[in-house]
Design an enzyme around this catalytic site. Structure first.
Site, PDB file in Angstrom:
ATOM      1  N   GLY A  27      25.943 -15.915  35.217  1.00  0.00           N
ATOM      2  CA  GLY A  27      27.260 -15.407  35.576  1.00  0.00           C
ATOM      3  C   GLY A  27      27.163 -13.928  35.862  1.00  0.00           C
ATOM      4  O   GLY A  27      26.353 -13.215  35.285  1.00  0.00           O
ATOM      5  N   GLY A  55      29.747 -10.539  37.098  1.00  0.00           N
ATOM      6  CA  GLY A  55      31.135 -10.188  37.373  1.00  0.00           C
ATOM      7  C   GLY A  55      31.340  -8.708  37.476  1.00  0.00           C
ATOM      8  O   GLY A  55      30.381  -7.939  37.539  1.00  0.00           O
ATOM      9  N   GLY A  56      32.581  -8.336  37.523  1.00  0.00           N
ATOM     10  CA  GLY A  56      32.958  -6.947  37.711  1.00  0.00           C
ATOM     11  C   GLY A  56      32.315  -6.020  36.694  1.00  0.00           C
ATOM     12  O   GLY A  56      31.977  -4.896  37.020  1.00  0.00           O
ATOM     13  N   GLY A  67      29.709  -6.908  34.240  1.00  0.00           N
ATOM     14  CA  GLY A  67      28.526  -7.292  33.489  1.00  0.00           C
ATOM     15  C   GLY A  67      27.837  -8.525  34.033  1.00  0.00           C
ATOM     16  O   GLY A  67      28.255  -9.112  35.022  1.00  0.00           O
ATOM     17  N   THR A  68      26.754  -8.861  33.369  1.00  0.00           N
ATOM     18  CA  THR A  68      25.946  -9.993  33.776  1.00  0.00           C
ATOM     19  C   THR A  68      25.732 -10.885  32.565  1.00  0.00           C
ATOM     20  O   THR A  68      25.557 -10.385  31.462  1.00  0.00           O
ATOM     21  CB  THR A  68      24.563  -9.516  34.272  1.00  0.00           C
ATOM     22  OG1 THR A  68      24.786  -8.423  35.161  1.00  0.00           O
ATOM     23  CG2 THR A  68      23.815 -10.610  34.959  1.00  0.00           C
ATOM     24  N   VAL A  69      25.733 -12.188  32.790  1.00  0.00           N
ATOM     25  CA  VAL A  69      25.504 -13.101  31.682  1.00  0.00           C
ATOM     26  C   VAL A  69      24.199 -13.864  31.909  1.00  0.00           C
ATOM     27  O   VAL A  69      23.972 -14.416  32.987  1.00  0.00           O
ATOM     28  CB  VAL A  69      26.671 -14.098  31.523  1.00  0.00           C
ATOM     29  CG1 VAL A  69      26.448 -14.970  30.304  1.00  0.00           C
ATOM     30  CG2 VAL A  69      27.985 -13.362  31.412  1.00  0.00           C
ATOM     31  N   LYS A 118      25.559 -11.490  27.099  1.00  0.00           N
ATOM     32  CA  LYS A 118      26.338 -10.718  28.065  1.00  0.00           C
ATOM     33  C   LYS A 118      25.905  -9.261  28.021  1.00  0.00           C
ATOM     34  O   LYS A 118      25.842  -8.656  26.953  1.00  0.00           O
ATOM     35  CB  LYS A 118      27.813 -10.851  27.704  1.00  0.00           C
ATOM     36  CG  LYS A 118      28.775 -10.190  28.650  1.00  0.00           C
ATOM     37  CD  LYS A 118      30.146 -10.821  28.480  1.00  0.00           C
ATOM     38  CE  LYS A 118      31.269  -9.830  28.592  1.00  0.00           C
ATOM     39  NZ  LYS A 118      32.563 -10.427  28.262  1.00  0.00           N
ATOM     40  N   ASP A 158      43.792 -12.740  30.813  1.00  0.00           N
ATOM     41  CA  ASP A 158      42.989 -13.134  31.969  1.00  0.00           C
ATOM     42  C   ASP A 158      42.709 -14.632  31.924  1.00  0.00           C
ATOM     43  O   ASP A 158      41.561 -15.072  31.976  1.00  0.00           O
ATOM     44  CB  ASP A 158      41.695 -12.320  32.015  1.00  0.00           C
ATOM     45  CG  ASP A 158      41.098 -12.284  33.416  1.00  0.00           C
ATOM     46  OD1 ASP A 158      41.774 -12.757  34.356  1.00  0.00           O
ATOM     47  OD2 ASP A 158      39.959 -11.814  33.563  1.00  0.00           O
TER      48      ASP A 158
END
Ligand SMILES: *[C@@H]1O[C@H](CO)[C@@H](O)[C@H](O)[C@H]1NC(C)=O
Ligand SMILES: *[C@@H]1O[C@H](CO)[C@@H](O)[C@H](O)[C@H]1NC(C)=O
Ligand SMILES: *[C@@H]1O[C@H](CO)[C@@H](O)[C@H](O)[C@H]1NC(C)=O
Ligand SMILES: *[C@@H]1O[C@H](CO)[C@@H](O)[C@H](O)[C@H]1NC(C)=O
Ligand SMILES: *[C@@H]1O[C@H](CO)[C@@H](O)[C@H](O)[C@H]1NC(C)=O
Ligand SMILES: *[C@@H]1O[C@H](CO)[C@@H](O)[C@H](O)[C@H]1NC(C)=O
Ligand SMILES: *[C@@H]1O[C@H](CO)[C@@H](O)[C@H](O)[C@H]1NC(C)=O
Ligand SMILES: *[C@@H]1O[C@H](CO)[C@@H](O)[C@H](O)[C@H]1NC(C)=O
Length: 722
Positions: A400, A402-403, A405-407, A421, A518
């Site tokens: 994953g 996103g805006g 961070g990275t998972v 994360k 969210d």
């Protein structure tokens, strides 16, 4: 001699009589009365001081009873200008009132159409000074395919709970049994105030309306209620409810004695209410050997002189009583001390939270090292460990992005998969989001929330380690159909119900209400059984206890964002309700929330959905393969519920609790065989971990792991200053 014998015998008989009298009746105060010169009755009510009906006749405004002669015959005594609470009995001894409270009802015509279509009808049991007795009353709902909600405040925390009642025909209902078929009951928690109750039906009730056209919800004194099938068509407008009262605002007896407005008069003593009375102040009663109204000057009258015998008897009776009172007192003392410390502790934690957010990892580390000392929960991972787990943060391990961070998927040394994360760049605001997530998650322990297992602080930015949720995001399952089989309707409904349950829990049950902020399909993860796990609390807000709404930077995801919040910047729980409504529409239609590939009028899914619903075309826009003959009605109901969630005005939307109850009710209807087990909506495993900053609440052994989807996380930030 003979005379004396008779005399003696007489004395014995008199004594025996007196003893019996004293034993049988622990004094219904016969001399209890109103203040001299004041009205003594109002209708059937015997007015007893400290209560009174006119200026100068009551102890203070709290005890004002408004006697309405002009409109009612016989006159009706209302509790302090309340139009809903009629006083029927005042008891001095236990500090109790019996009132008649209004029954809340929702009625439907024979087509199942709501007759009173002005939102949920509410009965207000709003009495600030007194409490609804938790030991004497039960919250009760009568009706088929219905639920009732009871809401209020315990200290400053909001509370809401409900029960569900099901039935399809009169045959499902049994006289005398209030356990989920036609009638359901739940306890009232201690100290609940500002009570509002509401009744509702969770499905089209055209069939049921023949024999049960209304759903009723009320708080009733348990001893006064026995459910009968006749109540389905005939329930009173008012029901008896027990209310606890006491003299408050002066502290306990010791303190009150020095207060100029000390309420216990001559020959009276002060005592704390018994444990079965939830009032917090004190009460008065006459000294040994006196009887009457202890709140009135000279209210306590001496007994007849020749009743010496009774004195010892009275002392005995009191002696038996005393332990009960002192036990209550000790409990009160212990209780209030405990609350005091909990309160202080919470304050301390709050303060620490502030520092925590300012100082980021440093304080987190301090907190965590303290925790590990206590050997429970928290797991701190070393950088080395996590590097190894992710093969040095291998690109291939990314699940994953996103805006902020990275998972990564990783494997710990015991080969358990985890989701890790990592923030993309070092940026104070991002660190804050991370810390925020830890703060929020550490307060929640819920089956349908992704578990935070631990964190790592040795890196520039903290790394968070979650349980790995095996089956990806709801988004993937709905929208990437080539890769995944279609989820059947029942599963979709369960996912919706579970998600609603989590949000309702966050809003009302957690120590401090939390707004997720969210809610979207990419933040709902699914495990192997398609159990929903809500994730990503990076944007969540803990709502300070006294504030119903917060002014914040508007943040959220386009397409899911509450238009009212966007407009006003006032964040309330209803913003989550809106976003949840969007997720439900997504689940129903299988369409993306925003898509520029679609014709203009269909670009916004919400608009498209509402428009189609209005035009009676709901079944034309549903996802392929979910409708069958058995679930049409259910789908229609869910569509209706989604419409209510998507109302433009926040206050017109249902609460998350209502949504959760309705979905739960609809799911249960689906099963069709009525397991007569009592319905327990409460998720009993919700444990609140008061110990704040544990990075991890669970056993690290949990093999599942999570990842937090940050895919296409569109952050919309507006300047609130405008
Ligand atoms: C009596 O009750 C009626 C109806 O609720 C109300 O309009 C009226 O003001 C009340 N009168 C008094 C004296 O409270
Ligand atoms: C009022 O309550 C007391 C105590 O429960 C009871 O003994 C008494 O009979 C009640 N009075 C009326 C008028 O109901
Ligand atoms: C309820 O269902 C009946 C038939 O089953 C239908 O005629 C009626 O319109 C429905 N009512 C509502 C409010 O949807
Ligand atoms: C509850 O809120 C009121 C004001 O809203 C405040 O004065 C009071 O201290 C609060 N009590 C607790 C126990 O938090
Ligand atoms: C009403 O009852 C009929 C026959 O028992 C059934 O087919 C129908 O689905 C029911 N309608 C609702 C709204 O439950
Ligand atoms: C239930 O029905 C019985 C018998 O008709 C009636 O006496 C009783 O008041 C009803 N209960 C309520 C709460 O209305
Ligand atoms: C009136 O009595 C209530 C309850 O006993 C108390 O909380 C309040 O402080 C009192 N108000 C005044 C003005 O004495
Ligand atoms: C409440 O507790 C007191 C003392 O413990 C007892 O005498 C009384 O009967 C109880 N009242 C009820 C209604 O249970």
């Amino acid at each position: 001699m003979g005379l004396c014998g008779i005399c003696l015998r007489l004395v014995v008989v008199v004594e025996m009589l007196l003893l019996m009298g004293a034993n049988a009746a622990p004094t219904p105060p016969q001399l209890a009365q109103a203040k001299p010169g004041c009205r003594t009755t109002c209708g059937d009510l015997q007015v007893v001081y400290p209560f009174g009906t006119e200026d100068g006749c009551y102890l203070n405004k709290t005890f004002l009873i408004t006697c309405n002669d002009t409109h009612y015959n016989p006159p009706k005594p209302f509790l302090r200008q309340s139009t809903s609470l009629v006083v029927t009995n005042i008891t001095l001894e236990e500090g109790r009132l019996q009132v008649e409270s209004l029954v809340s009802k929702a009625c439907y015509d024979k087509n199942g159409k709501s007759i009173s279509d002005s939102g949920p009808p509410n009965t207000l049991l709003r009495i600030n000074q007194f409490t609804i007795s938790d030991t004497q009353n039960k919250f009760t709902v009568i009706g088929c395919n219905s639920y009732g909600l009871i809401e209020g405040k315990i200290r400053n925390k909001s509370y809401s709970e409900g029960c569900i009642s099901r039935c399809e025909s009169k045959g499902d209902v049994t006289d005398g049994s209030c356990s989920g078929s036609g009638c359901c009951q739940i306890d009232i928690p201690k100290g609940l105030r500002q009570i509002a109750v509401s009744a509702r039906r969770f499905r089209n009730s055209s069939n049921v309306s023949q024999f049960n056209s209304c759903t009723y919800a009320f708080v009733i004194e348990d001893s006064q209620f026995r459910f009968g099938t006749s109540n389905l068509s005939n329930t009173a407008e008012r029901v008896p409810t027990a209310v606890d009262w006491s003299i408050t605002g002066q502290g306990n007896c010791d303190k009150a004695k020095n207060n100029p407005s000390y309420a216990c008069k001559e020959n009276a003593l002060c005592y704390q209410p018994p444990a079965n009375n939830s009032a917090v102040g004190y009460l008065c009663k006459c000294d040994h050997g006196y009887q009457g109204n202890p709140y009135l000057s000279n209210g306590c009258q001496d007994f007849d002189e020749c009743d010496q015998g009774t004195h010892t008897c009275h002392t005995q009776a009191r002696c038996i009583n005393t332990p009960g009172i002192s036990l209550g007192f000790v409990m009160l003392l212990v209780g209030s001390t405990w609350f005091f410390f909990m309160f202080k502790k919470r304050r301390l934690i709050k303060l620490k939270e502030q520092f925590f957010q300012q100082n980021g990892g440093f304080l987190l580390q301090q907190q965590l090292s303290k925790r590990t000392g206590a050997s429970d929960t928290a797991k701190i991972f070393s950088e080395e460990e996590l590097k190894k787990a992710t093969n040095n943060f291998d690109e291939k391990r990314i699940i994953g992005r996103g805006g902020y961070g990275t998972v990564y998927k990783g494997f710990l040394t015991d080969n358990n998969p985890v989701a890790i994360k990592k923030s993309k760049i070092v940026d104070q605001s991002q660190i804050e989001q991370f810390i925020n997530e830890v703060t929020v998650l550490s307060q929640i322990n819920h089956r349908n929330v992704v578990k935070l297992l631990g964190c790592c602080l040795e890196t520039e930015v903290p790394l968070l380690v979650y349980e790995y949720v095996t089956n990806g995001t709801l988004f993937d399952h709905i929208h990437n159909k080539d890769e995944t089989p279609t989820i059947p309707w029942e599963t979709r409904l369960r996912i919706a119900a579970e998600t609603a349950g989590v949000l309702s829990y966050l809003h009302s049950s957690a120590a401090t209400p939390i707004i997720h902020r969210d809610v979207k399909s990419t933040n709902i993860l699914l495990d192997n059984d398609f159990t929903a796990k809500v994730s990503d609390f990076g944007a969540s807000k803990l709502v300070p206890i006294d504030e119903a709404q917060l002014s914040t930077m508007v943040q959220g995801t386009l397409g899911y964002l509450d238009p009212e919040y966007l407009h006003t910047s006032q964040l309330t729980e209803k913003s989550d309700v809106y976003s949840f409504g969007v997720v439900v529409v997504e689940l129903m239609t299988g369409k993306k929330v925003l898509s520029f590939d679609r014709p203009e009028e269909e670009r916004s899914l919400v608009m498209y959905f509402l428009f189609s619903l209005k035009a009676g075309r709901l079944f034309e826009i549903l996802d392929n393969g979910i409708v069958n003959d058995d679930n049409r009605e259910q789908i229609r109901e869910v569509g209706e519920l989604a419409r209510r969630c998507l109302r433009v005005k926040g206050e017109e939307r249902p609460t998350m609790k209502e949504v959760a109850m309705e979905l739960e009710g609809l799911r249960r209807m689906d099963k069709h065989q009525w397991d007569k087990v009592e319905v327990n909506i409460e998720e009993t495993e919700h444990l609140l971990s008061e110990t704040s900053y544990t990075c991890n609440n669970g056993d690290g052994s949990n093999s599942a792991a999570a990842y937090d989807s940050m895919k296409d996380h569109l952050l919309v930030a507006f300047d609130t200053a405008r």
